[in-house]
Scaffold this motif. Structure first.
Motif, mmCIF file in Angstrom:
data_model
loop_
_atom_site.group_PDB
_atom_site.id
_atom_site.type_symbol
_atom_site.label_atom_id
_atom_site.label_comp_id
_atom_site.label_asym_id
_atom_site.label_seq_id
_atom_site.Cartn_x
_atom_site.Cartn_y
_atom_site.Cartn_z
ATOM 1 N N VAL A 15 1.483 -1.089 0.049
ATOM 2 C CA VAL A 15 0.305 -0.118 0.266
ATOM 3 C C VAL A 15 1.419 1.328 0.037
ATOM 4 C CG1 VAL A 15 -0.375 0.810 2.518
ATOM 5 C CG2 VAL A 15 -2.036 1.034 1.140
ATOM 6 N N GLY A 16 2.032 1.327 0.840
ATOM 7 C CA GLY A 16 2.879 2.693 0.623
ATOM 8 C C GLY A 16 3.561 2.694 -0.512
ATOM 9 N N GLU A 17 3.678 1.437 -1.596
ATOM 10 C CA GLU A 17 3.982 1.583 -2.289
ATOM 11 C C GLU A 17 3.247 2.538 -3.832
ATOM 12 O OE1 GLU A 17 7.972 -1.939 -3.246
ATOM 13 O OE2 GLU A 17 5.613 -2.093 -2.985
ATOM 14 N N VAL A 18 2.063 1.883 -3.707
ATOM 15 C CA VAL A 18 1.325 2.935 -4.109
ATOM 16 C C VAL A 18 0.401 3.979 -3.977
ATOM 17 C CG1 VAL A 18 -1.281 2.459 -4.854
ATOM 18 C CG2 VAL A 18 -0.437 0.144 -5.001
ATOM 19 N N ALA A 19 1.148 3.970 -2.646
ATOM 20 C CA ALA A 19 0.967 5.557 -2.508
ATOM 21 C C ALA A 19 1.687 6.107 -2.973
ATOM 22 C CB ALA A 19 0.797 6.118 -1.141
ATOM 23 N N GLN A 20 3.047 5.958 -3.054
ATOM 24 C CA GLN A 20 4.123 7.049 -3.252
ATOM 25 C C GLN A 20 4.058 6.898 -4.520
ATOM 26 O OE1 GLN A 20 7.689 5.563 -2.924
ATOM 27 N NE2 GLN A 20 8.962 6.566 -3.817
ATOM 28 N N ARG A 21 4.182 5.855 -5.774
ATOM 29 C CA ARG A 21 3.853 5.831 -7.476
ATOM 30 C C ARG A 21 2.294 7.027 -7.994
ATOM 31 N NH1 ARG A 21 5.182 1.140 -10.493
ATOM 32 N NH2 ARG A 21 5.016 2.178 -11.700
ATOM 33 N N SER A 22 1.339 6.499 -7.121
ATOM 34 C CA SER A 22 0.145 7.250 -7.485
ATOM 35 C C SER A 22 0.537 8.611 -6.856
ATOM 36 C CB SER A 22 -1.140 6.033 -7.043
ATOM 37 O OG SER A 22 -1.246 6.716 -5.738
ATOM 38 N N GLY A 23 1.184 9.329 -5.475
ATOM 39 C CA GLY A 23 0.768 10.346 -5.036
ATOM 40 C C GLY A 23 -0.491 10.243 -4.387
ATOM 41 N N VAL A 24 -1.325 9.342 -4.069
ATOM 42 C CA VAL A 24 -3.171 8.794 -3.495
ATOM 43 C C VAL A 24 -1.891 8.365 -1.774
ATOM 44 C CG1 VAL A 24 -4.887 8.254 -3.280
ATOM 45 C CG2 VAL A 24 -3.901 8.944 -5.548
ATOM 46 N N ALA A 25 -2.711 9.663 -0.574
ATOM 47 C CA ALA A 25 -2.420 8.623 0.536
ATOM 48 C C ALA A 25 -2.517 7.994 0.785
ATOM 49 C CB ALA A 25 -2.994 9.904 1.549
ATOM 50 N N VAL A 26 -2.137 6.613 1.918
ATOM 51 C CA VAL A 26 -3.031 5.334 2.452
ATOM 52 C C VAL A 26 -3.928 5.407 2.729
ATOM 53 C CG1 VAL A 26 -2.307 3.907 4.386
ATOM 54 C CG2 VAL A 26 -0.571 4.444 2.538
ATOM 55 N N SER A 27 -4.457 6.600 3.043
ATOM 56 C CA SER A 27 -5.569 6.304 3.774
ATOM 57 C C SER A 27 -6.788 6.795 2.461
ATOM 58 C CB SER A 27 -5.691 7.292 4.622
ATOM 59 O OG SER A 27 -5.348 8.765 4.238
ATOM 60 N N ALA A 28 -6.714 6.919 1.682
ATOM 61 C CA ALA A 28 -7.483 6.909 0.376
ATOM 62 C C ALA A 28 -7.057 5.657 0.023
ATOM 63 C CB ALA A 28 -6.839 8.181 -0.818
ATOM 64 N N LEU A 29 -6.360 5.404 -0.387
ATOM 65 C CA LEU A 29 -6.310 4.188 -1.058
ATOM 66 C C LEU A 29 -7.213 3.314 0.093
ATOM 67 C CD1 LEU A 29 -2.585 3.738 -1.733
ATOM 68 C CD2 LEU A 29 -4.316 4.032 -3.304
ATOM 69 N N HIS A 30 -7.340 2.871 1.513
ATOM 70 C CA HIS A 30 -8.123 2.695 1.733
ATOM 71 C C HIS A 30 -9.876 2.730 1.432
ATOM 72 C CE1 HIS A 30 -4.582 1.730 4.915
ATOM 73 N NE2 HIS A 30 -4.609 0.841 4.205
ATOM 74 N N PHE A 31 -9.854 4.336 1.447
ATOM 75 C CA PHE A 31 -11.252 4.365 1.130
ATOM 76 C C PHE A 31 -11.213 4.062 -0.195
ATOM 77 C CE2 PHE A 31 -13.774 7.370 -0.380
ATOM 78 C CZ PHE A 31 -15.214 7.368 0.207
ATOM 79 N N TYR A 32 -10.924 3.652 -1.094
ATOM 80 C CA TYR A 32 -11.130 3.477 -2.324
ATOM 81 C C TYR A 32 -11.011 1.825 -2.418
ATOM 82 C CZ TYR A 32 -9.244 7.354 -4.498
ATOM 83 O OH TYR A 32 -8.803 8.560 -4.397
ATOM 84 N N GLU A 33 -10.494 1.265 -1.752
ATOM 85 C CA GLU A 33 -10.888 -0.051 -1.320
ATOM 86 C C GLU A 33 -11.956 -0.517 -0.522
ATOM 87 O OE1 GLU A 33 -8.791 -3.923 -0.188
ATOM 88 O OE2 GLU A 33 -7.523 -2.221 0.278
#
Length: 150
Positions: A15-33
């Motif tokens: 999740v950290g790598e996706v956040a870094q590569r996408s420029g999206v916060a980890v919390s936003a990724l969790h929310f999207y999921e």
């Protein structure tokens, strides 16, 4: 630019790598999921792991959000993809045509609102006889709470 080992391409991302590569916060990724916009698998240790295709899905989500598309519309568009696959260029063209109509409607509404606000001095309390946005006799109460003409 770091060279990527071809064998590394198939390695799932944290999740950290996706956040870094996408420029999206980890919390936003969790929310999207949590909203079903993206999905992960769990490692043996229970940590989220994402396929690299999630980067394209996140990019589509961010672009759509930037132009004002609701998460509900984004979710519906992504859910329409077979097997929740990564959007292709053709998928993007189809989604953008649908979203164009939604944006055109919002532009029409905002233009009308802008034009009606020209004579307004704020809340309209000093121009109730001429304000086009007012709600005389609370006629709109049956349509729900909050502003109904906007």
């Amino acid at each position: 630019m770091a060279k990527i080992d071809p064998a590394d391409i198939k390695r799932p991302l944290t999740v950290g790598e996706v956040a870094q590569r996408s420029g999206v916060a980890v919390s936003a990724l969790h929310f999207y999921e949590s909203k079903g916009l993206i999905r992960s698998v769990r490692s043996s240790g229970g940590q989220r792991r994402y396929g690299r295709d999630v980067l394209r899905r996140v990019a589509v989500i961010k672009v759509a959000q930037r132009i004002g598309i609701s998460l509900a519309s984004i979710s519906a568009a992504l859910a329409s993809l077979p097997d929740e696959r990564t959007p292709t260029a053709e998928d993007w063209a189809r989604m953008s045509r649908l979203w164009r109509a939604e944006l055109d409607e919002r532009i029409t509404q905002l233009t009308r609102l802008r034009d009606e606000l020209d004579g307004c001095i704020g809340c309209g309390c000093l121009s109730m006889k001429v304000c086009k946005l007012r709600n005389p006799l609370d006629e709109l109460s049956d349509q729900g709470s909050g502003p109904q003409l906007l």
